[in-house]
Motif scaffolding. Structure first.
Motif, PDB file in Angstrom:
ATOM      1  N   GLU A 227     -10.894   4.384  21.955  1.00  0.00           N
ATOM      2  CA  GLU A 227      -9.642   4.277  21.197  1.00  0.00           C
ATOM      3  C   GLU A 227      -9.474   2.899  20.578  1.00  0.00           C
ATOM      4  N   GLU A 228      -9.915   1.884  21.299  1.00  0.00           N
ATOM      5  CA  GLU A 228      -9.738   0.513  20.804  1.00  0.00           C
ATOM      6  C   GLU A 228     -10.395   0.317  19.450  1.00  0.00           C
ATOM      7  N   LYS A 229     -11.487   1.037  19.194  1.00  0.00           N
ATOM      8  CA  LYS A 229     -12.231   0.848  17.942  1.00  0.00           C
ATOM      9  C   LYS A 229     -11.694   1.714  16.809  1.00  0.00           C
ATOM     10  N   GLU A 230     -10.813   2.621  17.141  1.00  0.00           N
ATOM     11  CA  GLU A 230     -10.293   3.500  16.100  1.00  0.00           C
ATOM     12  C   GLU A 230      -9.389   2.747  15.131  1.00  0.00           C
ATOM     13  N   LEU A 231      -9.372   3.250  13.895  1.00  0.00           N
ATOM     14  CA  LEU A 231      -8.566   2.609  12.849  1.00  0.00           C
ATOM     15  C   LEU A 231      -7.078   2.878  13.074  1.00  0.00           C
ATOM     16  N   PHE A 232      -6.309   1.812  13.054  1.00  0.00           N
ATOM     17  CA  PHE A 232      -4.850   1.976  13.139  1.00  0.00           C
ATOM     18  C   PHE A 232      -4.268   2.132  11.739  1.00  0.00           C
ATOM     19  N   VAL A 233      -4.577   1.147  10.880  1.00  0.00           N
ATOM     20  CA  VAL A 233      -4.133   1.273   9.492  1.00  0.00           C
ATOM     21  C   VAL A 233      -4.997   0.374   8.612  1.00  0.00           C
ATOM     22  N   ASP A 234      -5.301   0.842   7.429  1.00  0.00           N
ATOM     23  CA  ASP A 234      -6.077   0.081   6.435  1.00  0.00           C
ATOM     24  C   ASP A 234      -5.284   0.166   5.118  1.00  0.00           C
ATOM     25  N   ILE A 235      -4.641  -0.935   4.754  1.00  0.00           N
ATOM     26  CA  ILE A 235      -3.678  -0.932   3.645  1.00  0.00           C
ATOM     27  C   ILE A 235      -4.247  -1.695   2.450  1.00  0.00           C
ATOM     28  N   TYR A 236      -4.024  -1.118   1.245  1.00  0.00           N
ATOM     29  CA  TYR A 236      -4.421  -1.772  -0.005  1.00  0.00           C
ATOM     30  C   TYR A 236      -3.184  -1.839  -0.909  1.00  0.00           C
ATOM     31  N   VAL A 237      -3.010  -2.984  -1.545  1.00  0.00           N
ATOM     32  CA  VAL A 237      -1.829  -3.173  -2.394  1.00  0.00           C
ATOM     33  C   VAL A 237      -2.279  -3.667  -3.759  1.00  0.00           C
ATOM     34  N   ALA A 238      -1.684  -3.103  -4.824  1.00  0.00           N
ATOM     35  CA  ALA A 238      -2.007  -3.526  -6.195  1.00  0.00           C
ATOM     36  C   ALA A 238      -0.758  -3.447  -7.068  1.00  0.00           C
ATOM     37  N   ASP A 239      -0.660  -4.382  -8.000  1.00  0.00           N
ATOM     38  CA  ASP A 239       0.456  -4.386  -8.963  1.00  0.00           C
ATOM     39  C   ASP A 239       0.026  -3.556 -10.170  1.00  0.00           C
ATOM     40  N   LEU A 240       0.550  -2.350 -10.267  1.00  0.00           N
ATOM     41  CA  LEU A 240       0.150  -1.449 -11.344  1.00  0.00           C
ATOM     42  C   LEU A 240       0.754  -1.820 -12.697  1.00  0.00           C
ATOM     43  N   SER A 241       1.655  -2.757 -12.742  1.00  0.00           N
ATOM     44  CA  SER A 241       2.201  -3.176 -14.031  1.00  0.00           C
ATOM     45  C   SER A 241       1.207  -4.024 -14.799  1.00  0.00           C
ATOM     46  N   ILE A 242       0.141  -4.460 -14.127  1.00  0.00           N
ATOM     47  CA  ILE A 242      -0.914  -5.222 -14.784  1.00  0.00           C
ATOM     48  C   ILE A 242      -1.971  -4.231 -15.271  1.00  0.00           C
ATOM     49  N   PRO A 243      -2.231  -4.170 -16.583  1.00  0.00           N
ATOM     50  CA  PRO A 243      -3.181  -3.173 -17.110  1.00  0.00           C
ATOM     51  C   PRO A 243      -4.542  -3.247 -16.459  1.00  0.00           C
TER      52      PRO A 243
END
Length: 684
Positions: A227-243
């Motif tokens: 369980e310790e090695k399992e993924l808890f969360v992998d988050i990606y963030v991007a500003d879509l107002s930038i073309p």
């Protein structure tokens, strides 16, 4: 003793100037039906104004509560301002002021008329006092002649308090430039390149790392090795107002949704995630603000909400189990070109009635390159006091040159002695017309008392900067006080003193009788000005309401500030001293003037007894004593009484001229007699 008196003075002045804000009932009297006063804000000193439906109509506040800028007199200046939710001024009412020129002189009507100009104008108008050149985005309102500094202070206080309200209550009104993405800048990047260039930010933790956040709490869970090695969360963030981000990440269908729904004042932030942690939470409702996500900038949480978009990612972009596009309102001071953070909240303990929830944040910082944004040039907002300096720069330069010349001439006073009366008259004419009537630089006790009041009331002397012309003169006077004593101002820089001196010369031309008191009587009369000064100070302590009237003992405002354009009694009073001056040399300056008394006391700090004297001065010679119009030379000792000396240099001229100084004459005669005696011996 003097220090003790000063401390007591400060104490009493502070007591007399403690004023509380108005009560609800008092402010209600300023509203017209159907408007009514609502609740007072819990954080700012302002009240809500409600309409007949009990909905918010506007705000009402006292400027002194929010921007306590001291008036030109150093006293309190307070206006009641009503402003709607769009930042438009509905009314500005004068509550309190003790500006000398409005207390008496012009009267309060011009001030009220000045404040009436704010009705209908907006906080966004960049309101300035005085006529503009018709260019620029500023809105100019008329000032009040002879009271420019006072109304500029009022404008500063109104705008400063209004902006403070706008920043807290009026979204979109507070003046802040918004940076928008460059729509014509696109760079083709793969998903990995976006990550490498940090245009897309990522944070990833395992379940073990998530548990470590709660290791010291009751919500820590033991995990097995798998369980310790399992993924808890992998988050990606991007500003879509930038073309460069939107066109590389999302498909055209999602882009079309954004183009049709997103406002120009909003920024679209894409959040993608994988893992067991639900980034939006189980209770999240679409099209609302998620409780588990937070965007902050400069420590302040921003207003965000789900845009309820269908997120379709381009081919080549990894698959994600969770996605959301958040809309951030940039009117709420959000600048996407500056650093901001996305906090993903991990909450435990909120599912039990008696438990205390614990929240841990996964923080991801976004700091995008500036090149992707159109960053508006920040308009350098010039402080109003600095504007006063710019507006008067020519006048200030001329004044500085004049004071420099005067300083050099007094330092090298020997150069003044030939044709002294002619040179002195030219300088005094400049003082009267340029410093006095044109520059409005007549120093007064009003400023002295104002400084004390400002220190006590607002801890600021900023009001002095609104009149840089007088401030320069004050600075010069205090320097000259330390070097030479009071005479530099009283004898060379006082416009009303110049008027008196000229009136005396006129009396001489008309061959009017001249009044000259005996030395004993003169020595007693010169003390009157100290009594006047003490009375004025005591009035500030015990009767502040009448002190502004008592200071009218100075005829400066009537004769110099208002150039005799005033009520008859004041004009007659100022003319009386000028008429008396035709017989008695500068009677007001020598015997009554409280400012002269103040400078005389301060002049005790001087370091030089700079006017030359001889051993024979006073005994047996009294030529200078008899010639001194100010009676500032002691008859017995021949010493200069610097507390009463106006540094006209008449005595120095006599001292230096062998045709005027009896001692020099006597020495010359002795030398001549000796030469004759020697000649006779040689030719006998």
């Amino acid at each position: 003793m003097f220090r003790l008196f000063f401390i007591i003075f400060i104490f009493f002045v502070s007591i007399n100037n403690i004023n509380a804000s108005m009560s609800k009932e008092q402010i209600s009297n300023y509203l017209k039906e159907p408007l009514q006063l609502g609740e007072k804000d819990t954080t700012l000193a302002l009240w809500e104004v409600l309409d007949k439906n009990n909905t918010l109509h506007s705000y009402i506040f006292e400027t002194h509560d929010l921007a306590p800028i001291a008036g030109f007199s150093g006293g309190k200046m307070n206006m009641l301002v009503q402003m709607d939710t769009e930042g438009n001024f509905l009314d500005v009412t004068l509550l309190e002021q003790d500006e000398p020129v409005f207390v008496s002189g012009l009267g309060v009507a011009p001030f009220i008329e000045f404040l009436n100009q704010y009705k209908g104008k907006s906080l966004k108008d960049n309101i300035k006092v005085g006529g503009g050149n018709g260019s620029g985005s500023s809105v100019h309102i008329d000032g009040v002649s002879k009271a420019t500094a006072s109304v500029k202070i009022a404008n500063d206080s109104i705008l400063a308090s209004g902006i403070k309200i706008a920043k807290e209550k009026l979204s979109g009104v507070a003046p802040k430039a918004i940076s928008n993405p460059k729509k014509d800048l696109f760079e083709k990047y793969s998903w990995q390149e976006l990550l490498d260039k940090k245009l897309v930010k990522n944070i990833k933790i395992t379940k073990k790392q998530a548990e470590e956040l709660f290791i010291d709490t009751e919500y820590f869970n033991e995990l097995d090795e798998d369980e310790e090695k399992e993924l808890f969360v992998d988050i990606y963030v991007a500003d879509l107002s930038i073309p460069t981000l939107s066109r590389n990440i999302i498909k055209q269908s999602t882009q079309d949704e954004l183009d049709g729904q997103l406002l120009d004042t909003e920024e679209a932030i894409l959040v993608l995630a994988n893992g067991s942690h639900d980034i939006l939470g189980e209770e999240f409702v679409r099209n609302t603000s998620p409780d588990t996500l937070e965007i902050k900038q400069e420590g302040f949480a921003l207003n965000i909400r789900d845009g309820d978009y269908e997120v379709n990612l381009k081919d080549g972009i990894p698959n994600f189990e969770q996605d959301v596009i958040l809309q951030v309102d940039k009117r709420f001071d959000f600048d996407p070109s500056s650093s901001w953070t996305l906090n993903t909240k991990i909450v435990r303990g909120n599912d039990t009635l008696y438990g205390t929830p614990i929240v841990k944040d996964l923080t991801l910082t976004m700091d995008l390159p500036k090149k992707y944004f159109l960053i508006p040039k920040k308009e350098e907002k010039t402080p109003l006091w600095l504007s006063s300096i710019y507006e008067q720069k020519t006048k200030l330069i001329v004044l500085t040159i004049f004071l420099t010349i005067l300083f050099v001439m007094l330092y090298k006073y020997q150069a003044l002695l030939s044709n002294l009366r002619y040179k002195r008259s030219i300088l005094l004419i400049f003082t009267l017309f340029f410093i006095g009537w044109f520059g409005q630089g007549q120093l007064s006790m009003v400023t002295v008392l104002g400084v004390v009041k400002a220190i006590v009331n607002s801890q600021s002397l900023m009001f002095l900067l609104y009149d840089p012309f007088s401030l320069i003169i004050w600075f010069f006077v205090f320097i000259s006080l330390v070097i030479w004593g009071r005479g530099t101002f009283c004898g060379w820089l006082c416009p009303y003193g110049t008027l008196q001196e000229f009136s005396h010369y006129l009396g001489r031309l008309l061959k009017l009788p001249r009044i000259r008191f005996s030395e004993n009587l003169n020595d007693k009369l010169v003390n009157i000005k100290y009594l006047v000064l003490a009375s004025l100070i005591l009035s500030v302590i015990f009767a502040p309401n009448i002190s502004e009237y008592l200071v009218e003992i100075e005829p400066f405002k009537t004769s110099i500030t208002l150039i005799f354009d005033r009520e008859i009694p004041y004009v007659l009073y100022a003319l009386f001293w000028l008429f008396l001056g035709m017989f008695l040399f500068k009677g007001f300056c020598r015997y009554i003037c409280p400012l002269g008394a103040f400078l005389s006391l301060m002049g005790r700090l001087k370091i030089l007894d700079w006017l030359p004297r001889r051993f024979e001065c006073g005994n047996p010679c009294n030529n200078c004593h008899k010639s001194c119009n100010y009676q500032a030379i002691d008859k017995k000792s021949g010493n200069i009484k610097y507390a009463d000396c106006f540094q006209c240099l008449d005595c120095v001229q006599i001292y230096s001229d062998s045709n005027l100084c009896k001692i020099l004459k006597k020495d010359a005669q002795k030398e001549k007699d000796m030469l004759i005696k020697n000649w006779r011996k040689e030719n006998a």
